[in-house]
Motif scaffolding. Structure first.
Motif, mmCIF file in Angstrom:
data_model
loop_
_atom_site.group_PDB
_atom_site.id
_atom_site.type_symbol
_atom_site.label_atom_id
_atom_site.label_comp_id
_atom_site.label_asym_id
_atom_site.label_seq_id
_atom_site.Cartn_x
_atom_site.Cartn_y
_atom_site.Cartn_z
ATOM 1 N N ARG A 1 -1.197 1.018 8.208
ATOM 2 C CA ARG A 1 -2.279 0.278 7.552
ATOM 3 C C ARG A 1 -2.526 -1.063 8.234
ATOM 4 O O ARG A 1 -3.673 -1.453 8.467
ATOM 5 C CB ARG A 1 -1.941 0.045 6.082
ATOM 6 N N THR B 1 1.919 4.866 6.249
ATOM 7 C CA THR B 1 2.916 3.809 6.125
ATOM 8 C C THR B 1 2.203 2.460 6.136
ATOM 9 O O THR B 1 1.052 2.347 6.572
ATOM 10 C CB THR B 1 3.920 3.840 7.291
ATOM 11 N N ASN B 2 2.908 1.443 5.699
ATOM 12 C CA ASN B 2 2.352 0.095 5.755
ATOM 13 C C ASN B 2 2.127 -0.337 7.199
ATOM 14 O O ASN B 2 1.180 -1.060 7.498
ATOM 15 C CB ASN B 2 3.262 -0.884 5.028
ATOM 16 N N HIS C 1 1.994 -0.474 -5.792
ATOM 17 C CA HIS C 1 1.507 0.899 -5.931
ATOM 18 C C HIS C 1 2.691 1.796 -6.247
ATOM 19 O O HIS C 1 3.752 1.659 -5.649
ATOM 20 C CB HIS C 1 0.837 1.356 -4.630
ATOM 21 N N TRP D 1 3.583 8.220 -3.989
ATOM 22 C CA TRP D 1 3.585 8.327 -2.537
ATOM 23 C C TRP D 1 2.179 8.128 -1.983
ATOM 24 O O TRP D 1 1.195 8.225 -2.704
ATOM 25 C CB TRP D 1 4.173 9.667 -2.109
ATOM 26 N N THR D 2 2.123 7.829 -0.702
ATOM 27 C CA THR D 2 0.846 7.697 0.001
ATOM 28 C C THR D 2 0.966 8.400 1.351
ATOM 29 O O THR D 2 2.069 8.699 1.807
ATOM 30 C CB THR D 2 0.471 6.225 0.243
ATOM 31 N N PHE D 3 -0.144 8.666 1.991
ATOM 32 C CA PHE D 3 -0.143 9.363 3.271
ATOM 33 C C PHE D 3 0.231 8.458 4.435
ATOM 34 O O PHE D 3 0.758 8.927 5.439
ATOM 35 C CB PHE D 3 -1.514 9.982 3.561
ATOM 36 N N CYS E 1 -4.396 -4.634 2.749
ATOM 37 C CA CYS E 1 -3.361 -3.590 2.669
ATOM 38 C C CYS E 1 -2.560 -3.646 1.372
ATOM 39 O O CYS E 1 -1.683 -2.809 1.155
ATOM 40 C CB CYS E 1 -2.401 -3.721 3.854
#
Length: 119
Positions: free
Chosen positions: A19, A15-16, A8, A11-13, A39
């Motif tokens: 998730r 963290t891994n 991906h 940015w994403t909201f 994930c």
């Protein structure tokens, strides 16, 4: 051997780690392979994340044959100072929803009514 999930960009909201924890909260006996697929991570990355979570006391597991059953320490406080006092249970409450709730609210919590951010 399965191919690595598509990466991906941007940015994403979440963290891994969040998730992975949410996937485990949803199904405590989930396989690492299934967490990785859900994930969009590699199995090795999921193993490292689970190790991190266990090392810091957020997660533990018991082994029954070939199956791990994970136990989340829901009362443990989140690590970052900005979330001081927020527990894992409170985080997971926001992340883990029953599929029927997800469909009914259209993916949005019902308490959010507009774009202004005010309920």
């Amino acid at each position: 051997m399965a191919a690595a999930p598509e990466s991906h960009t941007g940015w994403t909201f979440l963290t891994n780690h969040a998730r992975v924890l949410a996937a485990i909260a949803d199904k405590p006996n989930i396989r690492i392979r299934d967490i990785a697929a859900h994930c969009r991570l590699t199995e090795r990355a999921v193993q490292r994340i689970i190790s991190d979570l266990e090392l810091d006391g957020y997660l533990s597991h018991t082994r029954d044959g070939r199956t791990n059953t994970y136990r989340i320490q829901a009362d443990k406080v989140l690590r970052h100072p900005a979330e001081a006092g927020l527990t894992v249970a409170e985080l997971l409450y926001l992340l883990v929803q029953d599929e029927t709730d997800r469909g009914r609210s259209g993916g949005r919590p019902s308490r959010l009514t507009g774009t202004s951010g005010t309920p």
